[in-house]
Every structure is written in C-alpha cells, then in structure tokens.
Design a protein around this motif. Structure first.
Motif, PDB file in Angstrom:
ATOM      1  N   TYR A   1     -11.634 -26.865  -5.215  1.00  0.00           N
ATOM      2  CA  TYR A   1     -13.153 -28.151  -5.866  1.00  0.00           C
ATOM      3  C   TYR A   1     -12.945 -27.503  -8.133  1.00  0.00           C
ATOM      4  O   TYR A   1     -13.057 -28.525  -8.614  1.00  0.00           O
ATOM      5  N   SER A   2     -12.677 -26.638  -7.771  1.00  0.00           N
ATOM      6  CA  SER A   2     -13.360 -26.202  -9.205  1.00  0.00           C
ATOM      7  C   SER A   2     -12.365 -26.327 -10.418  1.00  0.00           C
ATOM      8  O   SER A   2     -10.657 -25.815  -9.336  1.00  0.00           O
ATOM      9  N   VAL A   3     -13.025 -26.588 -11.701  1.00  0.00           N
ATOM     10  CA  VAL A   3     -11.466 -26.442 -12.567  1.00  0.00           C
ATOM     11  C   VAL A   3     -11.945 -26.087 -13.814  1.00  0.00           C
ATOM     12  O   VAL A   3     -13.187 -25.541 -14.327  1.00  0.00           O
ATOM     13  N   LEU A   4     -10.978 -25.423 -14.430  1.00  0.00           N
ATOM     14  CA  LEU A   4     -10.551 -24.670 -15.318  1.00  0.00           C
ATOM     15  C   LEU A   4     -11.158 -25.884 -17.543  1.00  0.00           C
ATOM     16  O   LEU A   4     -10.209 -26.639 -17.252  1.00  0.00           O
ATOM     17  N   LEU A   5     -11.768 -25.019 -17.886  1.00  0.00           N
ATOM     18  CA  LEU A   5     -11.757 -26.538 -19.536  1.00  0.00           C
ATOM     19  C   LEU A   5     -11.879 -25.299 -20.185  1.00  0.00           C
ATOM     20  O   LEU A   5     -12.293 -24.583 -20.569  1.00  0.00           O
TER      21      LEU A   5
ATOM     22  N   LYS B   1      -6.499 -19.558 -12.897  1.00  0.00           N
ATOM     23  CA  LYS B   1      -6.346 -19.810 -11.156  1.00  0.00           C
ATOM     24  C   LYS B   1      -8.294 -18.930 -10.809  1.00  0.00           C
ATOM     25  O   LYS B   1      -8.132 -18.214 -11.606  1.00  0.00           O
ATOM     26  N   PRO B   2      -8.457 -19.763 -10.138  1.00  0.00           N
ATOM     27  CA  PRO B   2     -10.259 -19.754 -10.357  1.00  0.00           C
ATOM     28  C   PRO B   2     -10.410 -18.529  -9.483  1.00  0.00           C
ATOM     29  O   PRO B   2      -9.959 -17.635  -8.320  1.00  0.00           O
ATOM     30  N   LEU B   3     -11.412 -17.648  -9.814  1.00  0.00           N
ATOM     31  CA  LEU B   3     -12.004 -16.549  -9.095  1.00  0.00           C
ATOM     32  C   LEU B   3     -13.147 -16.540  -7.755  1.00  0.00           C
ATOM     33  O   LEU B   3     -13.433 -17.166  -8.183  1.00  0.00           O
ATOM     34  N   LEU B   4     -13.125 -16.357  -6.492  1.00  0.00           N
ATOM     35  CA  LEU B   4     -14.399 -16.255  -6.359  1.00  0.00           C
ATOM     36  C   LEU B   4     -15.649 -14.624  -6.089  1.00  0.00           C
ATOM     37  O   LEU B   4     -14.774 -13.386  -5.868  1.00  0.00           O
ATOM     38  N   ARG B   5     -16.762 -15.141  -5.459  1.00  0.00           N
ATOM     39  CA  ARG B   5     -17.869 -14.044  -5.719  1.00  0.00           C
ATOM     40  C   ARG B   5     -18.531 -14.314  -4.526  1.00  0.00           C
ATOM     41  O   ARG B   5     -18.455 -15.712  -4.378  1.00  0.00           O
TER      42      ARG B   5
END
Length: 274
Positions: free
Chosen positions: A14-18, A181-185
C-alpha cells in the motif's frame, strides 16, 4: 479467518515513498481507489507549507511491486498542474492519479477473497503523470474502501501496523536499510481524541513517516486501514538557570504518534469532486 498477526501480503504494497523536488523533502503516502478514480493520500504538511503554499513543483512517487520484482514503479507528478487538494482542518491531502479500470466485473467480498492480487485494476493516468520507471509484469495494489474502518469502530488496545519511509534514519553514507522500501512498526491504539478527530498509537515516527497508512488488526481477525500518520507527540523537558535567568526547552520523541482517521480522506474527496 486470517492468521493472527500475520499481515496480509497485499497490505505490504500500500505505502509509497514521496520525494519532492528531487529529494529536498520526503514523505509517505498510499493509493486509494474511490469513486472510480485512484488517489494518492498523504498528510497535508507533506505537500503544503504552514501558509498552505505548495512545497514543491514536482513529486516522484515510488510504488512497490506486488510481483516481488525488486525494481519498483516510479511516477512523476507535476504539482503545478495536478488536482491536488488539502483539508483545512485535518492533516490530510489528496492528488488525483487517474481513473481505474476493473479487470473483472465480478468481485468477491474482500473478507472471502483468497487471491493474492485482490480486485486488480488498470490505472488510466492523468496528463500530469509521467512514467519514470515501469518494470514488466508490474502489479500495483491500491486500498479499497471496503478495507477501511472509521474512528467510531476502532478499539483502544487493538494491534496496529505503521508503514512508511522514515528517510531521516541512519547515517548518510552508511545506510542500514533500503530507504526505497517501507519499514513497518507494530504497536497498539493507545487512545482516541474525538474532539480533535484524531487517534493515538504507541509507535514512534520520524521525518519521512508522515502521510503513511496505519493498519489495524481488528477483533474480528481482519486487517483494515484506519488512518494516516500526522505527527509524533513530543516529550518536553525544561530546565532553568536562576543565575543567568535562562530557560532551555528540549523536545524528544515520546514514542506516541497522532493519526488522522481515514474518513477525513473520503470526506475531502467527496467535497472536492461534487
């Protein structure tokens, strides 16, 4: 039922880097399918200054590939021409990416859909979008309204996952993680502030996380997007020198984060597309 605390694979994309004006500023966001269009959702302060002027002329959106191909898709957005709107009260902003075309007419309810790529669609981009990188066999995942939950439905104590791009972490010349790439918490819903139309999670956030999605693991064993990262709550320390009559204030990250409910994004789209 889902397997407890095993985040569904489609949620990971889902998440994207802006990246604004070639890295002068960064943020996070996610794509949303709503009213036959695809939208970029992020925090208002990622795209707009305090005086509500747009922060940049150009935006690069890096999207992860659900086919596990290392190279992501990158789209350029001309912010001076884009359909880019903000909410005056809530920390949320939208950019219309284009229309989406369903690949299949019949759609199973998301709760019963066991396919890896749920409700696939094709994006027909707006004229102010440009393709920077488009790998072959690309599959992108956008959030469906059915996979969301309102602030009145979330429960304090439920597990949550924060996804985003904390680009401020690590040393400049010695990165310890792949910042593309996204990191999760993982944390919990710590509180709800209905007067401010926000909720609190006990996950620390950093520069770059703003605008990223929050996933709740509900009491019914399903995962839903419930909000958008806004800001961290600071821990304030003050000391005073009676001799020099100087007061010093230090702000550190308390580990708690303020989030805007997802309904604020739907409301903003509804107002701006009447």
């Amino acid at each position: 039922m889902q397997t407890r605390n095993v985040l569904p694979e489609d949620n990971l994309y889902y998440s994207v880097l802006l990246s604004l004006d070639e890295g002068k500023s960064y943020g996070s966001g996610f794509r949303l399918k709503y009213k036959n269009h695809n939208y970029l959702i992020t925090a208002r302060h990622v795209l707009f200054k305090e005086n509500l002027e747009i922060r940049a002329k150009n935006l690069i959106m890096t999207c992860q590939n659900a086919n596990n191909i290392e190279e992501p898709m990158m789209l350029g957005i001309d912010l001076e021409k884009a359909f880019c709107k903000y909410d005056k009260v809530n920390d949320v902003a939208i950019i219309k990416l284009g229309e989406f075309k369903k690949l299949y007419d019949k759609e199973a309810p998301l709760k019963t859909d066991k396919t890896k790529h749920k409700r696939p669609s094709v994006l027909i981009g707006e004229s102010y979008l440009s393709e920077i990188s488009m790998p072959n066999n690309l599959r992108l995942v956008s959030l469906d309204k059915e996979a969301t939950r309102g602030i009145d439905q979330i429960r304090i104590g439920n597990d949550v996952f924060l996804m985003g791009y904390p680009t401020s972490l690590g040393m400049r010349r010695n990165e310890d993680f792949d910042s593309s790439k996204p990191l999760l918490r993982k944390g919990i819903i710590a509180g709800v502030h209905k007067n401010k139309n926000t909720f609190i999670i006990d996950c620390p956030t950093y520069f770059g996380n703003s605008g990223g999605p929050i996933v709740e693991y509900g009491e019914d064993d399903y995962y839903r997007i419930i909000g958008i990262v806004s800001k961290y709550i600071p821990f304030v320390t003050k000391w005073h020198s009676s001799r020099e009559q100087i007061t010093n204030t230090e702000l550190t990250n308390s580990g708690y984060t303020v989030c805007v409910p997802i309904q604020a994004a739907f409301d903003l789209i509804d107002r701006e597309t009447k």
